[in-house]
Design an enzyme around this catalytic site. Structure first.
Site, short mmCIF file in Angstrom:
data_model
loop_
_atom_site.label_atom_id
_atom_site.label_comp_id
_atom_site.label_asym_id
_atom_site.label_seq_id
_atom_site.Cartn_x
_atom_site.Cartn_y
_atom_site.Cartn_z
N PRO A 2 -31.76 -1.02 2.61
CA PRO A 2 -31.28 -2.39 2.54
C PRO A 2 -29.79 -2.49 2.83
O PRO A 2 -28.97 -1.85 2.17
CB PRO A 2 -31.58 -2.80 1.10
CG PRO A 2 -32.41 -1.71 0.52
CD PRO A 2 -32.16 -0.50 1.32
N GLU A 3 -29.44 -3.26 3.83
CA GLU A 3 -28.05 -3.59 4.12
C GLU A 3 -27.92 -5.10 3.88
O GLU A 3 -28.79 -5.71 3.29
CB GLU A 3 -27.69 -3.20 5.55
CG GLU A 3 -27.91 -1.71 5.82
CD GLU A 3 -27.55 -1.30 7.24
OE1 GLU A 3 -26.73 -1.99 7.86
OE2 GLU A 3 -28.10 -0.30 7.72
#
Length: 274
Positions: A2-3
């Site tokens: 997850p960014e």
DNA sequence: CCAAATCCCTGCGTGC
DNA sequence: TGCACGCAGGGATTTG
């Protein structure tokens, strides 16, 4: 992995699902990257409503009544799910927040790179003070080519490593750093201080464009990322070079190469990126 | 201050 | 089918 776009997607879903819901207590099921005192969390949160869930960089910030705040980071494999308490717990569930009515917010994380826990009430910015060292949000006005160029003065760090530094700009991770540099036509190995004004403008614009596009598609699911209802993102199909070593460059048809920078894989086209 | 290395962790893909 | 191995990488910390 997850960014910013993935965390933004999760934050929006959590905010919609949890806003106004009353907390009953917390429970620790397994160790995380940081210690979590579930008993203390229950004391602080019991009978309090969740007022909102927001994102800062790759962090999730839960604002609760009574000036109580929760901070979470998904690490590599962290997920939040909202389920009935009667649904069997998952193998990697680490923490549970019980809600009035019987639903539970469950945090799972196979690799334990993430965490959830109480945090200090924020200063003026609406986010906990411990996040103060982060750079600007890339989709804010405060983030622009000039500001980035100023920070890069005298820095020999490769430009790709530089834009992944959360003090430069908050929320850009490996996938979107790689994609933005490809979009800007900049070789990821170049020293940060070597970019000219035009290149900084292209890079800033590409960072914004790639992140906006990814948010629109609900993020990228490479392996484990899921949003709150378990669905996958859609942006992985639009990634132009990430994970595509050996494939044809969408720009010139040449071969996409992979190298390692700062311990992370960098994908790039040596012909299109100079 | 800067830069590079190391560690944390475990599911999964690969090769034999 | 089983097993050993390497890889994935955000962020804190350490080392130089």
């Amino acid at each position: 992995m997850p960014e910013l776009p993935e965390v933004e997607t999760v934050a929006r879903a959590l905010d919609a699902a949890l806003r106004g819901r009353e907390l009953r207590g917390a429970e620790l099921l397994g160790r995380m990257r940081l210690p979590f005192d579930a008993a203390e969390a229950t004391r602080r949160l019991k009978g309090r409503k969740i007022l909102g869930v927001r994102r800062r960089a790759k962090y999730l910030v839960f604002h609760c009544e009574g000036d109580a705040w929760l901070l979470a980071h998904l690490g590599m494999t962290g997920t939040f799910r909202l389920e009935k308490g009667s649904v069997p717990k998952g193998k990697h569930d680490r923490a549970i927040f019980r809600l009035k009515g019987g639903d539970e917010l469950r945090y799972a994380d196979a690799r334990r790179f993430g965490f959830v826990g109480l945090t200090d009430a924020p200063a003026a910015g609406g986010v906990p003070a411990e996040l103060d060292r982060l750079g600007p949000e890339p989709l804010d006005r405060k983030f622009n080519a000039r500001a980035m160029a100023a920070k890069a003065k005298g820095r020999k760090t490769p430009i790709k490593v530089f834009i992944m530094d959360q003090r430069t700009v908050a929320g850009v991770g490996n996938i979107y750093a790689v994609e933005a540099l490809f979009g800007a036509g900049i070789d990821p190995r170049r020293p940060a201080s070597a970019l000219d004004a035009g290149e900084w403008r292209r890079l800033a614009a590409q960072i914004k464009a790639v992140l906006r596009g990814a948010i629109e598609k609900g993020g990228s699911t490479i392996r484990s990322y899921r949003t709150v209802d378990g669905t996958e993102g859609g942006f992985q199909r639009r990634l132009r070079v990430y994970g595509r070593a050996g494939e044809a460059c969408p720009g010139c048809g040449g071969g996409i190469e992979v190298t390692r920078q700062g311990g992370r894989s960098t994908f790039f086209c040596p012909a299109c990126q100079r």
